[in-house]
Design an enzyme around this catalytic site. Structure first.
Site, PDB file in Angstrom:
ATOM      1  N   THR A  27       1.014  -1.199   0.109  1.00 25.59           N
ATOM      2  CA  THR A  27      -0.007   0.080  -0.189  1.00 25.59           C
ATOM      3  C   THR A  27       1.009   1.047  -0.169  1.00 25.59           C
ATOM      4  O   THR A  27       2.058   1.218   0.330  1.00 25.59           O
ATOM      5  CB  THR A  27      -0.942   0.058   1.290  1.00 25.59           C
ATOM      6  OG1 THR A  27      -1.844   1.083   1.170  1.00 25.59           O
ATOM      7  CG2 THR A  27      -0.274   0.080   2.547  1.00 25.59           C
ATOM      8  N   LYS A  81      -2.991   3.659   6.941  1.00 23.53           N
ATOM      9  CA  LYS A  81      -2.859   2.183   6.869  1.00 23.53           C
ATOM     10  C   LYS A  81      -1.548   1.494   7.403  1.00 23.53           C
ATOM     11  O   LYS A  81      -1.486   0.716   8.312  1.00 23.53           O
ATOM     12  CB  LYS A  81      -3.015   1.438   5.436  1.00 23.53           C
ATOM     13  CG  LYS A  81      -4.485   0.986   5.392  1.00 23.53           C
ATOM     14  CD  LYS A  81      -4.662  -0.056   4.179  1.00 23.53           C
ATOM     15  CE  LYS A  81      -5.984  -0.220   3.855  1.00 23.53           C
ATOM     16  NZ  LYS A  81      -6.274  -0.912   2.490  1.00 23.53           N
ATOM     17  N   ASP A  88      -7.545  -6.508   1.834  1.00 24.36           N
ATOM     18  CA  ASP A  88      -8.470  -5.993   0.897  1.00 24.36           C
ATOM     19  C   ASP A  88      -9.820  -5.776   1.862  1.00 24.36           C
ATOM     20  O   ASP A  88     -10.062  -6.995   2.378  1.00 24.36           O
ATOM     21  CB  ASP A  88      -8.606  -6.719  -0.327  1.00 24.36           C
ATOM     22  CG  ASP A  88      -9.438  -6.134  -1.241  1.00 24.36           C
ATOM     23  OD1 ASP A  88      -8.980  -4.770  -1.839  1.00 24.36           O
ATOM     24  OD2 ASP A  88     -10.448  -6.757  -2.004  1.00 24.36           O
ATOM     25  N   SER A  89     -10.527  -4.858   1.285  1.00 28.68           N
ATOM     26  CA  SER A  89     -11.815  -4.761   2.528  1.00 28.68           C
ATOM     27  C   SER A  89     -13.046  -4.057   1.492  1.00 28.68           C
ATOM     28  O   SER A  89     -12.659  -3.540   0.693  1.00 28.68           O
ATOM     29  CB  SER A  89     -11.658  -4.307   3.541  1.00 28.68           C
ATOM     30  OG  SER A  89     -11.031  -2.996   3.296  1.00 28.68           O
ATOM     31  N   GLY A 112     -14.810   6.511   3.745  1.00 30.46           N
ATOM     32  CA  GLY A 112     -15.540   5.475   2.872  1.00 30.46           C
ATOM     33  C   GLY A 112     -17.181   5.467   3.494  1.00 30.46           C
ATOM     34  O   GLY A 112     -17.620   6.776   3.718  1.00 30.46           O
ATOM     35  N   TYR A 113     -17.717   4.332   3.618  1.00 27.51           N
ATOM     36  CA  TYR A 113     -18.902   4.244   4.214  1.00 27.51           C
ATOM     37  C   TYR A 113     -19.309   4.550   5.671  1.00 27.51           C
ATOM     38  O   TYR A 113     -20.221   4.257   6.146  1.00 27.51           O
ATOM     39  CB  TYR A 113     -19.450   2.954   3.755  1.00 27.51           C
ATOM     40  CG  TYR A 113     -19.480   2.731   2.428  1.00 27.51           C
ATOM     41  CD1 TYR A 113     -20.451   3.119   1.476  1.00 27.51           C
ATOM     42  CD2 TYR A 113     -18.254   2.249   1.591  1.00 27.51           C
ATOM     43  CE1 TYR A 113     -20.383   2.948  -0.072  1.00 27.51           C
ATOM     44  CE2 TYR A 113     -18.376   2.125   0.236  1.00 27.51           C
ATOM     45  CZ  TYR A 113     -19.248   2.370  -0.544  1.00 27.51           C
ATOM     46  OH  TYR A 113     -19.345   2.089  -2.086  1.00 27.51           O
ATOM     47  N   HIS A 152     -13.668  -4.402  11.156  1.00 28.45           N
ATOM     48  CA  HIS A 152     -13.044  -5.696  10.485  1.00 28.45           C
ATOM     49  C   HIS A 152     -11.629  -5.798  10.241  1.00 28.45           C
ATOM     50  O   HIS A 152     -10.847  -6.836  10.479  1.00 28.45           O
ATOM     51  CB  HIS A 152     -13.902  -5.622   9.020  1.00 28.45           C
ATOM     52  CG  HIS A 152     -13.695  -4.497   8.478  1.00 28.45           C
ATOM     53  ND1 HIS A 152     -13.873  -3.148   8.941  1.00 28.45           N
ATOM     54  CD2 HIS A 152     -13.317  -3.952   7.163  1.00 28.45           C
ATOM     55  CE1 HIS A 152     -13.768  -2.085   8.145  1.00 28.45           C
ATOM     56  NE2 HIS A 152     -13.494  -2.735   7.057  1.00 28.45           N
TER      57      HIS A 152
END
Ligand code: IMP
Length: 219
Positions: A10, A15, A72-73, A154-155, A181
């Site tokens: 990445t 991260k 990956d998510s 993101g969400y 997660h």
């Protein structure tokens, strides 16, 4: 103990910092792609999070010649048959912003009674010769009808987490990592990391060409 090198597949600094923190007590030197010269982009065209995580980790490991970790998510929504899934980052189009993706999700969810959703994360740790270890975790929640909260990305503003009665965007980073997660998957990696180091060292030793039987040193 001799340190091993691990490259994170990445360029994301957030991260990288998060993963460094998780593995800070282990004899491992963590790099990310920015520590190396330009390398080809890895296309995330797998059908599952697992495919994509392995693809990213094995590509980075092979091309750089050292063990690599990739994650990956994405978001999986029950009433949408698992969408946006592996398309989470580009749900509203190739270079869609977080706001555009979130708006599309709320539109698709209009009138839907079943709001159940989960964030899923797969982490793959690969060595240059190909083998890999996989860790998976999920976090269950519900899709709200409007965004709420300013944190995260993101969400997060539309993902309601019932045990804490807040959306992910209303949690601090520490709170989110303890239930998310990615946090759960990384905690699993950390819990097993002593064994992971041994596994990596064995795979690297196997890959070395055997020494000639009567090798002599000439200086
Ligand atoms: P990545 O695999 O971590 O790059 O995530 C892919 C996409 O999934 C992101 O662009 C987000 O849209 C979504 N996503 C993954 N993790 C999260 C999260 O923790 N919060 C909100 N959205 C997420």
């Amino acid at each position: 103990m001799e340190k091993i090198f691990l490259v994170l597949a990445t360029r994301n600094r957030g991260k990288t910092a998060e993963i460094r923190k998780f593995l800070k007590d282990f004899p491992v030197e963590i790099k990310n792609l920015d520590d190396f010269g330009p390398i080809p982009e890895i296309e995330e065209d797998g059908k599952t999070f697992d495919d994509n995580a392995y693809k990213k980790a094995s590509f980075a490991a092979r091309i750089l010649g050292i063990p690599a970790l990739a994650d990956d998510s994405g978001l999986v929504v029950e009433a949408l048959g698992g969408a946006p899934g592996v398309y989470s980052a580009r749900y509203a189009g190739e270079s869609a912003t977080d706001e555009e993706n979130t708006a599309k999700l709320l539109k698709e969810m209009e009138g839907k009674e079943n709001r159940a959703a989960a964030f899923e994360c797969v982490i793959s740790i690969a060595v240059p010769t190909g083998p890999a270890l996989t860790y998976e975790a999920r976090c269950e929640g519900e899709i709200t009808t409007a965004p709420r909260g300013k944190n995260g990305f993101g969400y997060d503003p539309v993902f309601y987490y019932p045990p804490l009665k807040k959306t992910f965007a209303e949690l601090s980073l520490e709170e989110k990592i303890s239930v998310s997660h990615r946090g759960k998957a990384m905690a699993e990696v950390r819990n097993e990391f002593d064994k992971v180091i041994i596994w990596i060292k064995q795979r690297l030793a196997e890959a070395k060409p055997p020494k000639p039987e009567h090798s002599q040193s000439h200086g």
